[in-house]
Write a protein that holds these residues in place. Structure first.
Motif, short mmCIF file in Angstrom:
data_model
loop_
_atom_site.label_atom_id
_atom_site.label_comp_id
_atom_site.label_asym_id
_atom_site.label_seq_id
_atom_site.Cartn_x
_atom_site.Cartn_y
_atom_site.Cartn_z
N ALA A 116 0.98 -1.14 -0.10
CA ALA A 116 -0.13 0.05 -0.05
C ALA A 116 0.98 1.21 -0.31
N ALA A 117 0.32 2.54 -0.36
CA ALA A 117 1.02 3.58 -0.50
C ALA A 117 0.25 4.72 0.42
N LEU A 118 1.04 5.50 1.32
CA LEU A 118 0.69 6.65 1.77
C LEU A 118 1.36 7.89 0.99
N PHE A 119 0.29 8.72 0.39
CA PHE A 119 0.82 9.93 -0.29
C PHE A 119 0.85 11.10 0.53
N VAL A 120 1.94 11.35 0.94
CA VAL A 120 2.19 12.56 1.80
C VAL A 120 2.01 13.90 1.23
N VAL A 121 1.16 14.81 1.38
CA VAL A 121 0.82 16.15 0.68
C VAL A 121 1.06 17.25 1.74
N SER A 122 1.96 18.27 1.47
CA SER A 122 2.03 19.36 2.02
C SER A 122 1.00 20.66 1.87
N ALA A 123 0.20 20.72 3.08
CA ALA A 123 -0.78 21.86 2.74
C ALA A 123 -0.24 23.14 2.43
N SER A 124 1.08 23.45 2.49
CA SER A 124 1.49 24.55 1.96
C SER A 124 2.30 24.53 0.49
N ASP A 125 2.45 23.39 0.30
CA ASP A 125 2.95 23.37 -1.14
C ASP A 125 1.99 22.79 -2.21
N GLY A 126 1.02 21.91 -1.96
CA GLY A 126 0.20 21.41 -2.75
C GLY A 126 0.55 20.05 -3.46
N VAL A 127 -0.03 19.57 -4.60
CA VAL A 127 0.36 18.42 -4.99
C VAL A 127 1.16 18.68 -6.31
N ASP A 128 2.19 17.93 -6.52
CA ASP A 128 2.99 18.19 -7.96
C ASP A 128 2.89 17.12 -8.72
N GLY A 129 3.40 17.45 -9.98
CA GLY A 129 3.10 16.51 -11.04
C GLY A 129 3.65 15.01 -10.82
N SER A 130 4.84 15.01 -10.31
CA SER A 130 5.32 13.73 -10.12
C SER A 130 4.46 12.83 -9.09
N THR A 131 4.06 13.30 -8.15
CA THR A 131 3.00 12.52 -7.28
C THR A 131 1.82 12.12 -7.84
N ARG A 132 1.38 12.85 -8.68
CA ARG A 132 0.06 12.74 -9.55
C ARG A 132 0.36 11.73 -10.31
N MET A 133 1.56 11.38 -10.91
CA MET A 133 1.90 10.36 -12.12
C MET A 133 1.98 9.09 -11.17
N VAL A 134 2.70 9.11 -9.97
CA VAL A 134 2.76 7.99 -8.95
C VAL A 134 1.60 7.35 -8.60
#
Length: 172
Positions: A116-134
């Protein structure tokens, strides 16, 4: 404990469960851009599970997953690391991955080993393209995923807005 007898042994992350049965082991990879809080989350989870008696800080070079001198100097992960914890009789191997694209091989290794995967997203930085791709890669192979929003204490943080952003970026 019947047929699920388990023993404990000391490890790099403190008291670690030695699983006598593969069904008692889960591998969870933490994914996110550099600085999103993956290593800090590993520390908090290890502390909550009782694997360590105090949470280390990246800034102090005292985390269980960033143990190399270069990681201490740069205050960032540069290699895949494992922090074993026990939760409710299950050994959970937390796989902390580097967030920089330079270390994508380490991320790929963590993904191959993970249940399983936990996607860690910073509230101050948002979601980047590579995180979306993964996220999309994990979805394509049916890997269970969850999102953890970090840095909610920062001045620009807005939980409701970040929830909407994640829903748009990851679907649902």
């Amino acid at each position: 404990m019947g047929d699920k007898a388990q023993t404990h042994h000391p490890g790099a992350a403190g008291r670690a469960l030695a699983a006598d049965h593969p069904a008692s082991v889960r591998n969870v990879v933490l994914v996110g851009h550099s600085g999103s809080g993956k290593t800090t989350l590993v520390e908090a989870l290890a502390l909550t599970a009782g694997a360590v008696n105090r949470a280390g800080r990246v800034e102090d070079g005292g985390t269980v997953s960033d143990y190399d001198d270069i990681e201490h100097r740069q205050q960032r992960s540069v290699q895949l690391s494992l922090a074993p914890v026990e939760w409710d009789g299950i050994k959970v191997n937390l796989l902390d991955t580097p967030g920089y694209a330079d270390f994508v091989g380490e991320l790929r290794a963590g993904l191959r080993a993970a249940d399983a995967a936990l996607f860690v997203v910073s509230a101050s930085d948002g979601v980047d393209g590579s995180t979306r791709m993964v996220w999309e890669e994990c979805a394509a192979v049916g890997m269970p995923r969850a999102i953890v929003i970090t840095h909610l204490e920062s001045a620009r943080a807005d939980f409701e807005e970040m929830t909407r952003t994640c829903a748009e970026a990851f679907g649902g």
